[in-house]
Scaffold this motif. Structure first.
Motif, PDB file in Angstrom:
ATOM      1  N   LEU A  15      -6.475   9.534  23.533  1.00  0.00           N
ATOM      2  CA  LEU A  15      -5.151   9.956  23.115  1.00  0.00           C
ATOM      3  C   LEU A  15      -4.866   9.544  21.668  1.00  0.00           C
ATOM      4  O   LEU A  15      -4.264  10.298  20.905  1.00  0.00           O
ATOM      5  N   VAL A  16      -5.323   8.388  21.265  1.00  0.00           N
ATOM      6  CA  VAL A  16      -5.104   7.912  19.898  1.00  0.00           C
ATOM      7  C   VAL A  16      -5.720   8.881  18.890  1.00  0.00           C
ATOM      8  O   VAL A  16      -5.139   9.156  17.835  1.00  0.00           O
ATOM      9  N   GLN A  17      -6.880   9.408  19.200  1.00  0.00           N
ATOM     10  CA  GLN A  17      -7.547  10.343  18.300  1.00  0.00           C
ATOM     11  C   GLN A  17      -6.759  11.655  18.209  1.00  0.00           C
ATOM     12  O   GLN A  17      -6.617  12.221  17.121  1.00  0.00           O
ATOM     13  N   HIS A  20      -3.702  10.955  16.041  1.00  0.00           N
ATOM     14  CA  HIS A  20      -4.080  10.851  14.628  1.00  0.00           C
ATOM     15  C   HIS A  20      -4.269  12.241  14.029  1.00  0.00           C
ATOM     16  O   HIS A  20      -3.777  12.526  12.925  1.00  0.00           O
ATOM     17  N   TYR A  21      -4.966  13.107  14.730  1.00  0.00           N
ATOM     18  CA  TYR A  21      -5.191  14.467  14.253  1.00  0.00           C
ATOM     19  C   TYR A  21      -3.870  15.211  14.109  1.00  0.00           C
ATOM     20  O   TYR A  21      -3.647  15.910  13.115  1.00  0.00           O
ATOM     21  N   ALA A  22      -2.977  15.063  15.081  1.00  0.00           N
ATOM     22  CA  ALA A  22      -1.681  15.731  15.020  1.00  0.00           C
ATOM     23  C   ALA A  22      -0.866  15.240  13.827  1.00  0.00           C
ATOM     24  O   ALA A  22      -0.207  16.027  13.139  1.00  0.00           O
ATOM     25  N   SER A  23      -0.917  13.952  13.569  1.00  0.00           N
ATOM     26  CA  SER A  23      -0.188  13.381  12.444  1.00  0.00           C
ATOM     27  C   SER A  23      -0.744  13.894  11.115  1.00  0.00           C
ATOM     28  O   SER A  23       0.019  14.273  10.209  1.00  0.00           O
ATOM     29  N   GLN A  24      -2.062  13.919  10.975  1.00  0.00           N
ATOM     30  CA  GLN A  24      -2.695  14.447   9.762  1.00  0.00           C
ATOM     31  C   GLN A  24      -2.331  15.920   9.571  1.00  0.00           C
ATOM     32  O   GLN A  24      -2.016  16.352   8.460  1.00  0.00           O
ATOM     33  N   SER A  25      -2.361  16.676  10.653  1.00  0.00           N
ATOM     34  CA  SER A  25      -2.036  18.100  10.575  1.00  0.00           C
ATOM     35  C   SER A  25      -0.595  18.306  10.133  1.00  0.00           C
ATOM     36  O   SER A  25      -0.300  19.196   9.327  1.00  0.00           O
ATOM     37  N   ALA A  26       0.320  17.488  10.657  1.00  0.00           N
ATOM     38  CA  ALA A  26       1.733  17.597  10.282  1.00  0.00           C
ATOM     39  C   ALA A  26       1.917  17.344   8.793  1.00  0.00           C
ATOM     40  O   ALA A  26       2.721  18.012   8.136  1.00  0.00           O
ATOM     41  N   ARG A  27       1.182  16.390   8.241  1.00  0.00           N
ATOM     42  CA  ARG A  27       1.284  16.119   6.807  1.00  0.00           C
ATOM     43  C   ARG A  27       0.770  17.303   5.982  1.00  0.00           C
ATOM     44  O   ARG A  27       1.345  17.649   4.957  1.00  0.00           O
ATOM     45  N   PHE A  28      -0.327  17.923   6.411  1.00  0.00           N
ATOM     46  CA  PHE A  28      -0.835  19.084   5.688  1.00  0.00           C
ATOM     47  C   PHE A  28       0.136  20.252   5.785  1.00  0.00           C
ATOM     48  O   PHE A  28       0.367  20.962   4.804  1.00  0.00           O
ATOM     49  N   ILE A  29       0.725  20.461   6.947  1.00  0.00           N
ATOM     50  CA  ILE A  29       1.712  21.530   7.109  1.00  0.00           C
ATOM     51  C   ILE A  29       2.889  21.284   6.172  1.00  0.00           C
ATOM     52  O   ILE A  29       3.384  22.203   5.514  1.00  0.00           O
ATOM     53  N   SER A  30       3.340  20.036   6.106  1.00  0.00           N
ATOM     54  CA  SER A  30       4.437  19.684   5.206  1.00  0.00           C
ATOM     55  C   SER A  30       4.052  19.964   3.756  1.00  0.00           C
ATOM     56  O   SER A  30       4.843  20.511   2.986  1.00  0.00           O
ATOM     57  N   ALA A  31       2.843  19.588   3.381  1.00  0.00           N
ATOM     58  CA  ALA A  31       2.386  19.811   2.002  1.00  0.00           C
ATOM     59  C   ALA A  31       2.334  21.292   1.676  1.00  0.00           C
ATOM     60  O   ALA A  31       2.805  21.723   0.612  1.00  0.00           O
ATOM     61  N   TYR A  32       1.774  22.089   2.567  1.00  0.00           N
ATOM     62  CA  TYR A  32       1.683  23.526   2.316  1.00  0.00           C
ATOM     63  C   TYR A  32       3.063  24.165   2.244  1.00  0.00           C
ATOM     64  O   TYR A  32       3.291  25.085   1.461  1.00  0.00           O
TER      65      TYR A  32
END
Length: 69
Positions: A15-17, A20-32
């Motif tokens: 679940l931690v992995q 982590h992936y969901a959090s990284q993805s959210a940051r990229f979505i925010s950046a885009y």
């Protein structure tokens, strides 16, 4: 059959992995959504100093743009 295989594979991922992936993805979505390029988004994502949220703050976006100007 495929549905059972997908469920079994997902059960094997910690679940931690997934979080982590969901959090990284959210940051990229925010950046885009703030119209920065992929390389700038990667830089901002790796050099973040604000860990509490899953978005990039405006000052982080400006810093990323300055680093790639």
């Amino acid at each position: 059959m495929v549905h059972k295989n997908v469920i079994a594979c997902l059960d094997d991922i910690p679940l931690v992995q997934i979080q982590h992936y969901a959090s990284q993805s959210a940051r990229f979505i925010s950046a885009y959504s703030q119209e920065i390029s992929g390389s700038m988004a990667a830089w901002a994502n790796q050099n973040r100093r604000y860990h509490g949220h899953q978005t990039l703050l405006p000052w982080m976006v400006e810093k990323a743009k300055a680093a790639y100007a």
